[in-house]
Enzyme design. Structure first.
Site, PDB file in Angstrom:
ATOM      1  N   CYS A  23       0.861  -1.186   0.000  1.00  0.00           N
ATOM      2  CA  CYS A  23       0.000   0.000   0.000  1.00  0.00           C
ATOM      3  C   CYS A  23       0.893   1.230   0.000  1.00  0.00           C
ATOM      4  O   CYS A  23       2.072   1.156   0.330  1.00  0.00           O
ATOM      5  CB  CYS A  23      -0.859   0.053   1.259  1.00  0.00           C
ATOM      6  N   GLY A  72      -0.247   0.385  -5.042  1.00  0.00           N
ATOM      7  CA  GLY A  72      -1.588  -0.166  -4.879  1.00  0.00           C
ATOM      8  C   GLY A  72      -2.527   0.439  -5.886  1.00  0.00           C
ATOM      9  O   GLY A  72      -2.567   1.657  -6.045  1.00  0.00           O
ATOM     10  N   ASN A  78       0.199   0.943   5.995  1.00  0.00           N
ATOM     11  CA  ASN A  78       0.921   0.074   5.063  1.00  0.00           C
ATOM     12  C   ASN A  78       1.611  -0.996   5.884  1.00  0.00           C
ATOM     13  O   ASN A  78       2.405  -0.682   6.757  1.00  0.00           O
ATOM     14  CB  ASN A  78       1.945   0.916   4.287  1.00  0.00           C
ATOM     15  N   GLY A  79       1.300  -2.258   5.599  1.00  0.00           N
ATOM     16  CA  GLY A  79       1.882  -3.369   6.359  1.00  0.00           C
ATOM     17  C   GLY A  79       0.796  -4.303   6.847  1.00  0.00           C
ATOM     18  O   GLY A  79      -0.391  -4.051   6.619  1.00  0.00           O
ATOM     19  N   TYR A 104      11.942  -5.086  -5.950  1.00  0.00           N
ATOM     20  CA  TYR A 104      10.819  -5.104  -6.877  1.00  0.00           C
ATOM     21  C   TYR A 104       9.846  -3.936  -6.699  1.00  0.00           C
ATOM     22  O   TYR A 104       9.380  -3.358  -7.667  1.00  0.00           O
ATOM     23  CB  TYR A 104      10.043  -6.412  -6.686  1.00  0.00           C
TER      24      TYR A 104
END
Ligand code: SF4
Length: 435
Positions: free
Chosen positions: A2, A28, A95-96, A235
């Site tokens: 995210c 996202g 985020n996570g 990535y």
């Protein structure tokens, strides 16, 4: 996977958050949402451009926003989420993944708590609410000190904006000065494109409070134990982002060079699997002297196949086009950043063969992904990870390459050390998870 954003004391907060989230769109693509002054929100499924339209503009100078990779489909599940507590209104974008979310959720429910969503993020709000303090800032610090990982969050309260990272710093978070106020974002590139100054990486285990007429106040709530997600470098993040002051593109290039050091393959051309394989391919090409070529062209307007849950094969074929004129009759070395499920690479090898190549080799500039991620990146269940189920020979056979090589775990670690990145997580590569 995210992206999060926050603004404090900035003109047209809605528009600024929109622009930050646009730069974080790669993190996202399934939903977007903002909460601005007075906790008015705009949320929806889809891309930032489609959700945060000018018709839905909300006036205000403070707010937070979120782009999400995965959603359960209901608007209630799209972040940020907002709640009313005795300590004031609070909105959170996260985020996570909270690793012990199930236990914590159960604990809260057994005490009579109720949840409006299935999001682990809601736990943060509950802990804030039940913290044994009347003061909202102390309550937030208490809540964060009791939730181990994994989170980078932005929190909007009636009286402050807060930005925090767990003690491992697994997910990134930055802030920078903008106009008379501040902007917070998952990646520093989002702050740079807007012209922020004094860009600062938030330290693991700290929360930064932004309030009126004061410089940001940094409070430590847990001891720092850096285990930054190395997959962000490999990535996920944009190549023009920096973590620990180290550029993502440069790390990918170094990984490509290291791959050549470990596996000196002979080929006519190096072909990057775009986009995230580009920098590593460049590194391999520079180290080996094998020319790099555009053998695959990417269509940017259909989303990333890693992220889309259905029809992966069709998506890959639409996403990547093969340049027959470049590939035909050549020995081709494809370089990509990673292989997760293996289906995408198998298809790419197939497409490259259809172009009439003599040989196709595949080089991966990270080690085999053998374990899932519990910290917010969708690297599948273990049973879906091709490298966790097969040895190299079987993998090579599955993807259909004449040769498949990976970077070793040791080589991978060495690259990060030599680039000056302190404390990384490599759990999905070596099963050594920080928590
Ligand atoms: Fe990143 Fe892998 Fe660690 Fe997850 S397990 S945080 S993807 S390095």
């Amino acid at each position: 996977m995210c992206g999060i954003a926050g603004v404090w004391n900035v003109d047209e907060a809605y528009n600024v958050i929109h622009d930050v989230l646009l730069t974080l769109q790669h993190r996202g693509q399934q939903s977007a949402g903002v909460v601005v002054n007075g906790f008015k929100s705009v949320k929806g499924e889809g891309l930032v451009e489609n959700v945060l339209t000018s018709e839905r503009y909300i006036p205000g100078t403070k707010g937070i926003g979120h782009v999400r990779y995965s959603t359960y489909g209901s608007l209630d599940e799209i972040q940020p989420i907002t709640a009313h507590t005795l300590k004031g209104r609070i909105s959170v974008a996260h985020n996570g993944n909270i690793v012990d979310a199930d236990e914590k959720r159960r604990f809260i429910m057994e005490s009579g708590g109720i949840f409006a969503t299935t999001l682990d993020t809601e736990i943060i709000i509950h802990y804030f609410s039940i913290a044994p303090y009347a003061n909202p800032r102390e309550s937030l610090q208490w809540a964060l000190s009791r939730i181990k990982a994994a989170y980078s969050i932005v929190v909007l309260h009636d009286t402050f904006l807060a930005a925090a990272r767990d003690s491992f710093g697994i997910r990134p978070l930055f802030y920078g000065k903008f106009q008379e106020g501040y902007i917070v974002a998952s990646e520093d590139v989002a702050l740079r494109v807007l012209g922020c100054e004094e860009i600062t990486e938030i330290e693991p285990g700290t929360v930064v409070f932004f309030t009126d007429n004061k410089p940001p106040e940094i409070v430590r709530f847990a001891k720092r134990d850096d285990r930054f997600c190395s997959f962000e470098f490999v990535y996920f993040a944009r190549p023009d982002s920096n973590f620990y002051g180290v550029n993502v593109h440069e790390v990918r290039k170094a990984l490509g060079r290291k791959l050549y050091e470990e596996h000196k393959l002979q080929a006519d051309i190096v072909v990057p699997v775009l986009d995230s394989g580009f920098s590593g391919a460049l590194g391999y090409s520079q180290a080996s002297g094998i020319p790099i070529e555009y053998g695959l062209i990417r269509n940017h307007y259909i989303g990333r196949s890693f992220i889309m849950p259905k029809n992966r094969q069709d998506i890959v074929r639409r996403k990547l086009a093969v340049l027959n004129a470049v590939l035909e009759g050549k020995e081709v070395l494809l370089i990509d950043d990673s292989i997760v499920r293996g289906t995408t690479m198998k298809l790419i090898v197939e497409m490259v063969k259809e172009a009439g190549v003599k040989k196709v080799y595949v080089g991966i500039h990270s080690p085999p992904v053998v374990g899932p991620c519990n910290y917010g990146i969708d690297t599948s269940r273990r049973s879906e990870l091709i490298a966790s189920q097969n040895d190299l020979e079987k993998l090579q056979e599955y993807v259909g390459a004449d040769k498949l090589v990976y970077l070793s775990v040791e080589g991978y670690r060495e690259v990060f050390e030599s680039c000056g990145v302190r404390g990384i997580c490599m759990g999905c590569f070596d099963l050594n998870y920080p928590v």
